[in-house]
Design an enzyme around this catalytic site. Sequence first.
Site, PDB file in Angstrom:
ATOM      1  N   GLY A 134       0.728  -1.212  -0.017  1.00  0.00           N
ATOM      2  CA  GLY A 134       0.116   0.029  -0.055  1.00  0.00           C
ATOM      3  C   GLY A 134       0.822   1.167  -0.055  1.00  0.00           C
ATOM      4  O   GLY A 134       1.985   1.072  -0.296  1.00  0.00           O
ATOM      5  N   GLY A 158       4.053   1.161   2.295  1.00  0.00           N
ATOM      6  CA  GLY A 158       4.956   0.228   2.216  1.00  0.00           C
ATOM      7  C   GLY A 158       4.521  -1.488   1.967  1.00  0.00           C
ATOM      8  O   GLY A 158       3.403  -1.207   1.348  1.00  0.00           O
ATOM      9  N   VAL A 176       3.936  -5.557   3.249  1.00  0.00           N
ATOM     10  CA  VAL A 176       3.741  -6.534   4.427  1.00  0.00           C
ATOM     11  C   VAL A 176       4.485  -7.878   3.742  1.00  0.00           C
ATOM     12  O   VAL A 176       4.042  -8.279   2.745  1.00  0.00           O
ATOM     13  CB  VAL A 176       2.356  -6.757   4.720  1.00  0.00           C
ATOM     14  CG1 VAL A 176       2.313  -7.573   5.861  1.00  0.00           C
ATOM     15  CG2 VAL A 176       1.906  -5.423   5.244  1.00  0.00           C
ATOM     16  N   LYS A 212       5.903  -5.709   8.605  1.00  0.00           N
ATOM     17  CA  LYS A 212       5.373  -4.305   7.740  1.00  0.00           C
ATOM     18  C   LYS A 212       6.470  -3.548   7.640  1.00  0.00           C
ATOM     19  O   LYS A 212       6.887  -2.939   8.692  1.00  0.00           O
ATOM     20  CB  LYS A 212       4.116  -3.834   8.518  1.00  0.00           C
ATOM     21  CG  LYS A 212       3.354  -2.576   7.965  1.00  0.00           C
ATOM     22  CD  LYS A 212       2.341  -2.163   8.645  1.00  0.00           C
ATOM     23  CE  LYS A 212       1.645  -1.208   8.219  1.00  0.00           C
ATOM     24  NZ  LYS A 212       0.407  -0.593   9.099  1.00  0.00           N
ATOM     25  N   ASP A 249     -11.653   4.176  11.928  1.00  0.00           N
ATOM     26  CA  ASP A 249     -11.604   3.608  10.663  1.00  0.00           C
ATOM     27  C   ASP A 249     -12.060   2.079  10.662  1.00  0.00           C
ATOM     28  O   ASP A 249     -11.346   1.251  10.264  1.00  0.00           O
ATOM     29  CB  ASP A 249     -10.265   3.568  10.104  1.00  0.00           C
ATOM     30  CG  ASP A 249     -10.400   3.646   8.615  1.00  0.00           C
ATOM     31  OD1 ASP A 249     -11.470   3.661   8.108  1.00  0.00           O
ATOM     32  OD2 ASP A 249      -9.442   3.320   7.838  1.00  0.00           O
ATOM     33  N   ASP A 282      19.078 -15.108  26.385  1.00  0.00           N
ATOM     34  CA  ASP A 282      20.483 -15.375  26.357  1.00  0.00           C
ATOM     35  C   ASP A 282      21.196 -15.048  25.095  1.00  0.00           C
ATOM     36  O   ASP A 282      21.541 -15.720  24.282  1.00  0.00           O
ATOM     37  CB  ASP A 282      20.787 -16.641  26.997  1.00  0.00           C
ATOM     38  CG  ASP A 282      22.077 -17.271  26.889  1.00  0.00           C
ATOM     39  OD1 ASP A 282      22.971 -16.417  27.331  1.00  0.00           O
ATOM     40  OD2 ASP A 282      22.348 -18.365  26.543  1.00  0.00           O
ATOM     41  N   GLU A 334      21.499  -8.851  30.374  1.00  0.00           N
ATOM     42  CA  GLU A 334      20.648  -9.602  29.254  1.00  0.00           C
ATOM     43  C   GLU A 334      19.297  -9.308  29.822  1.00  0.00           C
ATOM     44  O   GLU A 334      18.249  -9.336  29.234  1.00  0.00           O
ATOM     45  CB  GLU A 334      21.124 -11.059  28.998  1.00  0.00           C
ATOM     46  CG  GLU A 334      22.035 -11.166  28.107  1.00  0.00           C
ATOM     47  CD  GLU A 334      22.910 -12.717  27.984  1.00  0.00           C
ATOM     48  OE1 GLU A 334      23.501 -12.904  27.335  1.00  0.00           O
ATOM     49  OE2 GLU A 334      22.449 -13.472  29.274  1.00  0.00           O
ATOM     50  N   ASP A 362      25.774 -17.709  41.553  1.00  0.00           N
ATOM     51  CA  ASP A 362      26.857 -17.036  40.808  1.00  0.00           C
ATOM     52  C   ASP A 362      26.442 -15.820  40.012  1.00  0.00           C
ATOM     53  O   ASP A 362      27.375 -15.372  39.125  1.00  0.00           O
ATOM     54  CB  ASP A 362      27.150 -18.331  39.716  1.00  0.00           C
ATOM     55  CG  ASP A 362      26.129 -18.317  38.811  1.00  0.00           C
ATOM     56  OD1 ASP A 362      24.943 -17.801  38.805  1.00  0.00           O
ATOM     57  OD2 ASP A 362      26.251 -19.199  37.865  1.00  0.00           O
ATOM     58  N   GLU A 371      17.921 -23.524  36.365  1.00  0.00           N
ATOM     59  CA  GLU A 371      17.374 -22.464  37.289  1.00  0.00           C
ATOM     60  C   GLU A 371      16.177 -22.107  36.949  1.00  0.00           C
ATOM     61  O   GLU A 371      15.208 -21.724  37.654  1.00  0.00           O
ATOM     62  CB  GLU A 371      18.391 -21.449  37.829  1.00  0.00           C
ATOM     63  CG  GLU A 371      19.641 -22.124  38.632  1.00  0.00           C
ATOM     64  CD  GLU A 371      20.849 -21.125  38.771  1.00  0.00           C
ATOM     65  OE1 GLU A 371      21.500 -21.289  39.813  1.00  0.00           O
ATOM     66  OE2 GLU A 371      20.905 -20.348  37.919  1.00  0.00           O
TER      67      GLU A 371
END
Length: 475
Positions: free
Chosen positions: A38, A41, A43, A58, A149, A413, A424, A453, A460
């Site tokens: 469109g 851009g 999809v 998109k 819309d 990770d 992280e 640690d 874990e």
Amino acid sequence: MDAQIDQQMKIKKAHFINSSIKTNIKKDYKFIKEIGAGGFGVVFETEQKSTGIKRAIKAIAKDRVVDKESFKNELLILRKIDHPNILKMYEVYETEKTVYLVTEMCEGGELFYYITKTQHLTEMQAAKIMRQIFTAVAYLHEHKIVHRDLKPENFLLKNKEDESSIKMIDFGLARFFREDEVMTQPNGSLFYIAPEIIKGQYSYEVDYWSLGVILYVMMCGQPPFPGRNPQETIKNIQKGIFTFSKAGFKGAKDLIQKLLVMEPKRRFTAKQAYNHPWVQQQVSHELMNLRLHDDAIKGLEKMINAQQMKKTMLLYLATFIPENEVTSLRQLFVSLDKDGNGMISLDEMIEGLTGFKNMKHKNMDRNFVTQLFKAMDIDQSGQVDYSEFIAAFLVCPQFQNERFIEEQFKRIDQDNSGRISKNELMDIFHTDTISIKDLDIEELIKQADLNKDGEIDYQEFMILLRDRFADQIKH
């Protein structure tokens, strides 16, 4: 400290939506084919390389975005919303020239084409579709968002030939509103616009008019205010006079007449439409065979005393879990959400869970459900949102897919060390609206770090989710 952390960190699904600046999206996604285009851009159908899960992407050319503020507003809305019938956005990638929005993949195509191809929807099919649309709009309005819309082209079927999972899309004209605000900018698609938009002064009730038009189109196969040209259509909308071209469907007709009302304040709201007998008959039919087993409730008990780290990881998993893994939970959510606003209140949860006839759980009383509700309300908003609801059940073994959990662990990770570090964990909170200090992150890690640690390994991580005893690990 744990209790203090739990009080401070009001975590939402929106916090896990990643925004990557100047990252090569093709490192993470395999582009399969173009599925739409469109003015904005293109999809694409894609596949996430780490999981094999299909996603829609998109690609929006920045130089084609005329109104930069509206575009930012659209992204903000997509981040905020959390509803089973609104398209879910997972990630945003940005380069110098392009913005890529990664969303769930809907393979069933536009609702408009489904209606056109089917030609004669049964009342049951129409009610099934409209139930989902009404609850999505009710949810938006509860969050003070007006779509502006609404039309069949802006709803997709999640799966082919299946109207049981409809997704609202395209928030390009949507905006936040104040209750008493008057809008003046002309917006919408001709056949679906309310008469007050033509006058130039309107509010959020324009969405209710559009809902009436959509339902009329479904039942009659044509718009209620046709015209040989746009000017004639506008005149017919301004008059507000319509007739039904087909006999029958008495319940649907009554609802249409309550939505296509010229005076905006007298129109049925989306919540009222959801609770109309014609829709509720369909809700009852959909949920006829729904059962909640004792094992699920026993699993939910673990949420009551769960620490913040466990809740955070469960909500993270709930944000990305494929919909086909939680179909029964989506149905349960619908059954508890009595008013159809896309959230569950304390009263709704008490009424819903204590009302299951097959329940033998000895603690299923008001006090137990109240404790459960507080635990499920992870962001402490006073309502249980959809992702919070799914997260609570992911504590139960029957809803835990180990392959999916392992994939999400690897996603966090990033350096593939086999352990989640402080940095992280910090990186999964992709938002400027949540304030997380290093101390908070360290406290979260401590809640799962059994060998002390300073990091969380996969074993874990699984113990955290499955609530096994910490002394099962010997180091």
